[in-house]
Design an enzyme around this catalytic site. Structure first.
Site, PDB file in Angstrom:
ATOM      1  N   HIS A 212      -3.801   1.611   4.428  1.00 12.50           N
ATOM      2  CA  HIS A 212      -2.604   1.156   3.729  1.00 12.50           C
ATOM      3  C   HIS A 212      -2.792  -0.301   3.303  1.00 12.50           C
ATOM      4  CE1 HIS A 212       1.703   0.997   2.980  1.00 12.50           C
ATOM      5  NE2 HIS A 212       1.774  -0.127   3.678  1.00 12.50           N
TER       6      HIS A 212
ATOM      7  N   LYS B 138       8.371   0.192  -3.511  1.00 11.65           N
ATOM      8  CA  LYS B 138       9.689   0.840  -3.617  1.00 11.65           C
ATOM      9  C   LYS B 138      10.520   0.014  -4.613  1.00 11.65           C
ATOM     10  CE  LYS B 138       9.417   1.589   1.464  1.00 11.65           C
ATOM     11  NZ  LYS B 138       8.635   2.746   1.767  1.00 11.65           N
TER      12      LYS B 138
ATOM     13  N   SER C 160       3.798  -0.861  -1.221  1.00 10.69           N
ATOM     14  CA  SER C 160       4.561  -0.409  -0.069  1.00 10.69           C
ATOM     15  C   SER C 160       6.048  -0.705  -0.232  1.00 10.69           C
ATOM     16  CB  SER C 160       3.967  -1.040   1.190  1.00 10.69           C
ATOM     17  OG  SER C 160       4.226  -0.206   2.276  1.00 10.69           O
TER      18      SER C 160
ATOM     19  N   TRP D 148       1.212   8.115   6.756  1.00 14.50           N
ATOM     20  CA  TRP D 148       2.606   7.690   6.913  1.00 14.50           C
ATOM     21  C   TRP D 148       3.335   7.732   5.564  1.00 14.50           C
ATOM     22  CZ3 TRP D 148       6.050   7.192  10.517  1.00 14.50           C
ATOM     23  CH2 TRP D 148       7.053   6.224  10.490  1.00 14.50           C
TER      24      TRP D 148
END
Ligand code: GCU
Length: 397
Positions: free
Chosen positions: A378, A240, A236, A327
């Protein structure tokens, strides 16, 4: 009562409108994704075609890195005065004798200001050194990287990695930049105060990626580790950072980006799930100030995330999603991976990724560009890690 009801109705109508105006109403409808045009990965900013790896390496790749530094993640300071380390704790009989534990304090000094990264590292005992290592950028609780192993978690399943013959390491993002809208300055940014004021200064995500590179500096000094086989992993927001670290620092041998979504592996021009305005508003401390220019203005971005993935080529890259995590835009992530694979082709790597995303729990690992969409929420799970291990083993063959 009637008056109260109409007042309440008005109040909620205004609230919904305000949210929509802020771009907070995420689109989850494929049919409502507006048309978009992506920058061509294989054309330079002066519109020259990129047809071979030479032009890619000499012109296009450096251009792409500069675009991301300037517009998204900010500059990454390359210099420091000194890096030293102290092994605070070592146990050659960790995990019931299977591994050697090292808790290492890595100290980086710049302009007399010190910063400490606390690394937890397990090295398998049955392997001849040096061994490849999985390095997790831990953005969740420190209990996920418990050196005593009293607490175990699938977010960092250290035993599983050790059993597969790899070393496994983790550091916590708060050592570099606390994940907080005001406290993020209390870390690396103290060493590079010019970053705080610059419009293209790095913030938390840049700081975490910087930290991964400093751990790699340490691995180059640790004889138990094969520093040419360091694999950076992030979930997540950590995913990144793992992408940015691998794109910028070509010493990373492989990159795993798990459910990294917006400003991670997913395309930004494609309006599905999280948006740039939303991420910049809720997490104003993650990206460079310049990135805010693209709030509700994705079309103006001179880049997209497929270009970041491509900057990792030809080094192996594995991206994931979770089926219930819309999302993070699974389709937009897969498209991004597929577009990036064009650059791998310049190196003779035929990814041959299908046009449409694979089914749930159907990993693709036939080339150096891998992907899966796991069933579920997630998260970073044992399923994800077991595929990372499989992919790494194939790639090192
Ligand atoms: C939020 C954020 C995402 C991020 C995620 C996470 O949902 O909007 O961009 O990836 O947190 O880090 O878990």
């Amino acid at each position: 009562m009637k008056q109260f009801r109409s007042f309440a109705f008005l109040f909620f109508a205004i609230l919904i409108k305000a949210q929509a105006q802020n771009g907070f109403q995420a689109n989850y409808d494929e049919a409502k994704v507006p048309a978009y045009t992506l920058p061509d990965i294989l054309k330079t900013t002066t519109n020259q075609p990129v047809q071979n790896k030479k032009t890619w390496e000499k012109v296009r790749r450096p251009e792409i890195i500069r675009l991301f530094e300037e517009n998204v993640y900010g500059q990454t300071p390359k210099s420091y005065d000194r890096l030293t380390y102290t092994v605070k704790n070592e146990n050659a009989q960790a995990m019931g004798g299977k591994a050697t534990l090292k808790e290492v304090a890595i100290e980086v000094v710049k302009n007399n200001k010190p910063l400490t990264i606390n690394l937890v590292l397990f090295v398998p005992n049955q392997k001849k050194s040096p061994v490849p290592v999985f390095l997790l950028i831990n953005n969740r609780g420190k209990d996920n990287m418990d050196p005593t192993r009293a607490q175990k978690s699938d977010f960092w399943p250290a035993e599983m990695v050790i059993d597969s013959g790899y070393a496994v390491a983790a550091f916590h993002v708060s050592d570099l930049a606390p994940d907080d809208t005001t406290k993020y300055v209390n870390g690396v940014l103290q060493l590079y105060p010019e970053q705080l004021t610059a419009n293209d200064g790095m913030k938390a995500i840049g700081a975490w990626a910087w930290g991964a590179s400093r751990v790699l500096d340490y691995f180059e000094k640790d004889k138990a580790i094969d520093a040419k086989k360091v694999m950076v992993v992030g979930h997540s927001r950590g995913g990144k950072a793992s992408l940015w670290a691998a794109a910028e620092d070509q010493r990373f041998a492989m990159c795993f980006t798990n459910c990294s979504g917006n400003t991670g592996a997913a395309l930004s021009h494609r309006r599905f799930g999280e948006t740039i305005r939303r991420i910049n508003t809720v997490f104003p401390h993650w990206f460079a100030k310049n990135y805010k220019k693209y709030n509700d203005n994705e079309a103006a971005l001179p880049l997209d995330q497929h270009m970041l993935l491509a900057a990792i080529a030809p080094r192996p890259l594995y991206a994931t999603n979770a089926s219930k995590d819309l999302w993070a835009d699974p389709t937009g992530t897969y498209l991004s991976v597929k577009l990036a694979s064009k650059v791998y082709e310049l190196y003779g790597i035929k990814a041959n990724l299908p046009a449409n995303p694979p089914g749930i729990n159907q990993p693709i690992m036939t080339s150096s560009v891998g992907y899966h969409n796991r069933e579920g929420e997630h998260n970073l799970t044992a399923y994800d890690w077991s595929n990372f291990i499989k992919f790494a083993t194939d790639q090192f063959k």
